[in-house]
Design an enzyme around this catalytic site. Structure first.
Site, PDB file in Angstrom:
ATOM      1  N   GLY A  46       0.662  -1.352  -0.111  1.00 19.05           N
ATOM      2  CA  GLY A  46      -0.112  -0.016  -0.054  1.00 19.05           C
ATOM      3  C   GLY A  46       0.665   1.347  -0.082  1.00 19.05           C
ATOM      4  N   GLN A  51       2.849   9.904   1.427  1.00 18.40           N
ATOM      5  CA  GLN A  51       4.002   9.359   1.405  1.00 18.40           C
ATOM      6  C   GLN A  51       5.001   9.744   0.275  1.00 18.40           C
ATOM      7  OE1 GLN A  51       2.458   5.284   2.076  1.00 18.40           O
ATOM      8  NE2 GLN A  51       4.483   5.053   3.105  1.00 18.40           N
ATOM      9  N   CYS A  91       6.094  -0.134   7.113  1.00 16.46           N
ATOM     10  CA  CYS A  91       5.793   1.005   6.377  1.00 16.46           C
ATOM     11  C   CYS A  91       6.842   1.344   5.417  1.00 16.46           C
ATOM     12  CB  CYS A  91       5.292   1.993   7.060  1.00 16.46           C
ATOM     13  SG  CYS A  91       4.905   3.430   6.463  1.00 16.46           S
ATOM     14  N   LEU A  92       6.465   1.604   4.277  1.00 16.55           N
ATOM     15  CA  LEU A  92       7.782   2.079   3.248  1.00 16.55           C
ATOM     16  C   LEU A  92       8.374   3.353   3.786  1.00 16.55           C
ATOM     17  CD1 LEU A  92       5.915   1.297  -0.406  1.00 16.55           C
ATOM     18  CD2 LEU A  92       7.674   0.014   1.029  1.00 16.55           C
ATOM     19  N   HIS A 133      -4.091   1.532   7.637  1.00 17.25           N
ATOM     20  CA  HIS A 133      -2.817   2.181   7.776  1.00 17.25           C
ATOM     21  C   HIS A 133      -2.672   3.545   6.843  1.00 17.25           C
ATOM     22  CE1 HIS A 133       1.689   1.446   7.962  1.00 17.25           C
ATOM     23  NE2 HIS A 133       1.683   2.310   6.880  1.00 17.25           N
ATOM     24  N   GLU A 134      -3.203   3.137   5.437  1.00 18.39           N
ATOM     25  CA  GLU A 134      -3.089   4.087   4.537  1.00 18.39           C
ATOM     26  C   GLU A 134      -3.906   5.419   4.774  1.00 18.39           C
ATOM     27  OE1 GLU A 134      -0.278   3.550   2.967  1.00 18.39           O
ATOM     28  OE2 GLU A 134      -0.262   1.653   3.120  1.00 18.39           O
ATOM     29  N   HIS A 137      -1.932   7.692   7.255  1.00 16.04           N
ATOM     30  CA  HIS A 137      -0.976   8.648   6.325  1.00 16.04           C
ATOM     31  C   HIS A 137      -1.685   9.839   6.012  1.00 16.04           C
ATOM     32  CE1 HIS A 137       2.644   6.174   6.216  1.00 16.04           C
ATOM     33  NE2 HIS A 137       2.198   5.089   5.839  1.00 16.04           N
TER      34      HIS A 137
HETATM   35 NI    NI Z   1       2.866   3.231   5.467  1.00 16.08          NI
END
Ligand code: NI
Length: 172
Positions: A46, A51, A91-92, A133-134, A137
């Site tokens: 995701g 991000q 998480c990226l 989660h997204e 963000h």
């Molecule tokens: Ni993330």
């Protein structure tokens, strides 16, 4: 399509609250395609626009094993949430760090597609985790915010050290 740069914790830009998408145009389509390419290349399941330093309410995800079921959610809202689940998240934007986070078990989300069409989607398990989660963000929240301040500080230091070691060093 182009791969985009992913911001990393503790970059303050990750704390920006995204504004609703109002223009459903070719630029939005391109952004969604670039975000999917960036997510698949990372690789991740995701990615939120926040991000990649675009502060609009847009996220992409694909939790399938075959990596061929992309979802794009524009202006997502959770209209129903039920139960609880704990999942070990990563998480990226917080590379190499994983921690248990408790979230709703099943959700119903109302969102728009890149064409502006509204739809509702039911999700449970990993898909529900990923959407929540997204969506965090998009309001400037990271999964490490669910950890204690001490643990979060350890995460911050570990990432700082990893970044330092990755930098080229001049040794005289
Ligand atoms: Ni993330």
């Amino acid at each position: 399509m182009a791969k985009l740069e992913i911001l990393e914790f503790p970059d303050p830009r990750l704390r920006t609250k995204a504004v609703p998408v109002t223009a459903f145009d070719a630029d939005l389509e391109r952004l969604a395609a670039d975000m999917l390419e960036t997510m698949y290349a990372a690789p991740g399941i995701g990615l939120a626009a926040t991000q990649v330093n675009v502060h609009r309410q847009l996220l992409v995800l694909d939790v399938s094993e075959t990596r061929n079921e992309p979802h794009v959610l524009v202006n997502p809202r959770i209209v129903h949430a039920e139960g609880h689940q704990v999942y070990q998240e990563g998480c990226l934007s917080v590379p190499g760090i994983f921690a248990d986070v408790e979230r709703a078990g099943t959700i119903r989300v109302r969102a728009q597609g890149v064409d502006g069409q509204f739809f509702e989607q039911d999700a449970e398990g990993l898909l529900a985790v990923c959407i929540q989660h997204e969506m965090d963000h998009l309001i400037g929240k990271l999964f490490v915010d669910y950890l204690s301040p001490l643990k979060r500080e350890i995460v911050r230091r570990r990432l700082e050290k990893a970044r330092r070691q990755a930098e080229p060093q001049a040794v005289a």
